[in-house]
Design an enzyme around this catalytic site. Structure first.
Site, short mmCIF file in Angstrom:
data_model
loop_
_atom_site.label_atom_id
_atom_site.label_comp_id
_atom_site.label_asym_id
_atom_site.label_seq_id
_atom_site.Cartn_x
_atom_site.Cartn_y
_atom_site.Cartn_z
N ARG A 143 -7.53 -5.23 2.00
CA ARG A 143 -7.40 -6.29 3.00
C ARG A 143 -8.48 -6.18 4.06
O ARG A 143 -8.80 -5.08 4.53
CB ARG A 143 -6.04 -6.20 3.71
CG ARG A 143 -4.98 -7.07 3.12
CD ARG A 143 -3.82 -7.26 4.06
NE ARG A 143 -3.41 -6.06 4.77
CZ ARG A 143 -2.65 -6.06 5.85
NH1 ARG A 143 -2.22 -7.20 6.37
NH2 ARG A 143 -2.29 -4.92 6.43
N SER A 204 -5.74 5.08 3.43
CA SER A 204 -4.46 5.75 3.16
C SER A 204 -4.55 6.73 1.98
O SER A 204 -3.84 6.60 0.98
CB SER A 204 -3.36 4.70 2.92
OG SER A 204 -3.20 3.91 4.07
N ASP A 258 -1.79 5.00 7.60
CA ASP A 258 -0.81 3.95 7.89
C ASP A 258 0.28 4.40 8.85
O ASP A 258 0.84 3.57 9.59
CB ASP A 258 -0.20 3.40 6.60
CG ASP A 258 0.41 4.49 5.72
OD1 ASP A 258 0.25 5.68 6.04
OD2 ASP A 258 1.03 4.15 4.70
#
Length: 516
Positions: A143, A204, A258
Site C-alpha cells: 500500500r 512488517s 505495525d
C-alpha cells in the site's frame, strides 16, 4: 441384572432413532397384514408395539445417562484450558521478569522477549501537521498512502499494488525497484511529483533497528526470499531505488512495524494511550518505556525521556516459562508448526492458532467417541479445516440455539446433534477465553511496568488495539478488558480502544512526530 452390564447392553443395542424407524416400518407392514389376516394379527401387533415402546422407553432412560458421561469426559479435556487468577498472575509476573531481562545490558543477550527499541521517543500531541507519504509492506499486497494531517484531523487516500511473485523471490534490487515504481505511480497520480515529501515506511518483517530511519532485515518471512536484503538496511535499499528512478523526491524519515504504528494511530486520538496491541492473525505489543530503564542501549537520546519498545512478546515461553500451562494440544500444534518451539505465547492466543487448537481437541474427542461420528474424522484430521472464523461464529451463538451451530458445522461437512453442538460450543468458548486471558496477563504486566516508573500516581491509560480477533471475535474484547483490570491491582486502570489503520496512518504519524 447388574447395572454396568445392563448399560453396556444398551450401548451396544439399537439406538432410539433406530427403534423409531423400525416402528414406522412395522406399522406399515402390519397395517397390510391386519387387513388380510384379521383380529388375531392385530392383537399380535399390539403386543409387539407394546414391547417395542417398553424397550424404547428403557433406552431413552439410559441414553441421557450416557450423554452426561460423554459431556463430563468433554469437560475433563476442556478443564485444562481454564486458568484461574493465581495462575494468570504467575504468568504476568514471569513476563514482567522477561521484560526486565530484555531491557538489561547483559540479560538481553539470552532474553526470549527481545524488547526492541523503536527509537520513537514521542507520541502525537496535537501539534502534528503536514502532508506525508506512508508505505505499508507486509505481504503480497503493498500500500502507498497520502496522508494530510491538520488540526487533529487526518485525511487519507491510498492505492493497493500487488507484489509479483518474481519480486518476492527474485533479487532485492528488483523488489525495491518495484516498490519505488509503485511510489512514483501514486505520487504522480496525486500531483505531488514536484514536491519533496517525507515518508514513513511500515516494514512488517523482523528487523534490528539502529535509529528511527535505519533498520536491517534479520530474516524474511511470509513467503518473501528476495536475495541480498537480509542484513541490509531496508531504508538505504529503498532510498537507492528511488534515486535510480529520479522522477520523485522522497525522504524516508521513519521505519516502523505495525505494532508501533497501532500505538501511534490510537495516541493521535487519545493522548492517554501508552500501549499498542496487535490481536489478530499474530500477536505482539509495544509500550512507552523510560529510557533510563533501557540499559542495553549504548547511548540514550534523553535519560529523562521515553522510548517506544517493540516487545515481540510472541516468543515469551520459548525458554519453558509457560510449560506448566501448555496442553497436549498446544504441544501437537507446536510440533507441526513451521517453527517448532518458537513463539509459544503467540501460539496460545493468536488467530492463526485458535481454530487449529479447537480442531485438535475435537479430533481427539471424536476418536474417543465423545463427539460426532466417525464420518467427521476425515474432516477433523485435515489441518486448518476448522478456522478461527468458525470459532467466532460458534461462540456468538448460545448452545440452546443449537440449530445455528449445526449450520456452521454443516458448512464444514460435519454432521452434529444437539449434544455435539453443546460440546463444540464449550470447546470454542474455553479456547477463546484462554486466549483473551493470556493476552490480559500480558497487558497487565505492561501496565504494572509503566506504573513502576511513577508508583505514587494513579495510572489511567489506554491500550490501542488492532487485529481481526479483537475486532471480530464476539467475546475477546470484553474478556480482555475485564480480566486485565482484575490483574493489574490497585491504582491502575486500563482502557481499550480500537486503533484504525496503524500500519498506514501510524507510519505517517511517526514521520510527523519525528519532523515536528
Amino acid at each position: 441384572m447388574n447395572t454396568s452390564i445392563r448399560n453396556e447392553l444398551f450401548r451396544s443395542g439399537p439406538k432410539v432413532g433406530e427403534n423409531r424407524t423400525k416402528n414406522a416400518l412395522l406399522l406399515t407392514a402390519t397395517s397390510t397384514t391386519e387387513a388380510q389376516e384379521g383380529d388375531n394379527n392385530a392383537k399380535a401387533l399390539k403386543r409387539t408395539l407394546s414391547a417395542q415402546r417398553e424397550s424404547e422407553y428403557t433406552n431413552a432412560k439410559e441414553f441421557p445417562r450416557n450423554d452426561m458421561s460423554e459431556f463430563r469426559r468433554a469437560c475433563e479435556k476442556v478443564k485444562q484450558f481454564m486458568l484461574g487468577d493465581n495462575e494468570l498472575k504467575t504468568i504476568r509476573d514471569r513476563l514482567l521478569e522477561n521484560m526486565r531481562r530484555g531491557l538489561d545490558r547483559e540479560g538481553h543477550k539470552s532474553a526470549k522477549v527481545k524488547m526492541l527499541p523503536s527509537f520513537v521517543t514521542h507520541l502525537p500531541d496535537g501539534r502534528e501537521c503536514g502532508t506525508f507519504i506512508a508505505l505499508d509492506l507486509g505481504g503480497t499486497n503493498f500500500r502507498v498512502l497520502l496522508i494530510d494531517i491538520n488540526e487533529e484531523q487526518i485525511d487519507m487516500d491510498s492505492q493497493i499494488y500487488r507484489v509479483p511473485q518474481e519480486c518476492m523471490t527474485g533479487t532485492g534490487e528488483a523488489l525495491f525497484d518495484h516498490i519505488a515504481k509503485c511510489m512514483s505511480d501514486f505520487i504522480n497520480r496525486m500531483g505531488f511529483a514536484d514536491r519533496n515529501i517525507a515518508c514513513g515506511f511500515t516494514f512488517s518483517f523482523p528487523c534490528e533497528q539502529y535509529a528511527i530511519n535505519s533498520a536491517s532485515l534479520i530474516t524474511w518471512t511470509k513467503g518473501f526470499s528476495a536475495s541480498d536484503v537480509e542484513g541490509k538496511d531496508v531504508v538505504t535499499l529503498l532510498t537507492e531505488a528511488v534515486a535510480r528512478r529520479g522522477d520523485i523526491t522522497v525522504e524516508i524519515v521513519a521505519v516502523v512495524n505495525d505494532t508501533v504504528g497501532t500505538l501511534m494511530s490510537c495516541a493521535f486520538e487519545d493522548h492517554a494511550c501508552q500501549i499498542g496491541l496487535i490481536a489478530g492473525t499474530g500477536s505482539n505489543a509495544c509500550y512507552m518505556e523510560k529510557q533510563s530503564n533501557i540499559t542495553k542501549l549504548d547511548e540514550l537520546q534523553d535519560i529523562d525521556g521515553k522510548m517506544c519498545i517493540n516487545m515481540e512478546w510472541g516468543a515469551f515461553g520459548d525458554d519453558g516459562a509457560l510449560d506448566e500451562w501448555t496442553t497436549e494440544y498446544d504441544r501437537v500444534l507446536d510440533a507441526n508448526s513451521v517453527h517448532p518451539t518458537k513463539q509459544r505465547f503467540e501460539k496460545m492466543m493468536a488467530g492463526m492458532y485458535i481454530g487449529e487448537i479447537v480442531r485438535l481437541i475435537l479430533l481427539d474427542m471424536c476418536k474417543e467417541g465423545i463427539v460426532f461420528t466417525e464420518d467427521a474424522l476425515e474432516i477433523l484430521e485435515t489441518p486448518e479445516s476448522f478456522g478461527t472464523h468458525m470459532v467466532s461464529q460458534i461462540v456468538d451463538n448460545q448452545p440452546r440455539h443449537f440449530a445455528a451451530v449445526q449450520n456452521i458445522l454443516a458448512c464444514a461437512d460435519i454432521g452434529a446433534i444437539r449434544r455435539d453442538c453443546e460440546i463444540v460450543h464449550m470447546v470454542c468458548d474455553a479456547v477463546s477465553r484462554r486466549a483473551a486471558y493470556m493476552c490480559a496477563a500480558g497487558i497487565s504486566a505492561i501496565a504494572i511496568k509503566i506504573h513502576q516508573n511513577r508508583p505514587d500516581e494513579y495510572l489511567d491509560i489506554t491500550c490501542g488495539v488492532d487485529g481481526s480477533v479483537y475486532k471480530k471475535h464476539p467475546t475477546f474484547a470484553k474478556l480482555l478488558k475485564v480480566k486485565t483490570n482484575e490483574l493489574v491491582g490497585l491504582g491502575i486502570f486500563v482502557n481499550f480502544r480500537l486503533s484504525h489503520d496503524g500500519s498506514g496512518k501510524g507510519a505517517a504519524l511517526v514521520s510527523a512526530v519525528s519532523t515536528r
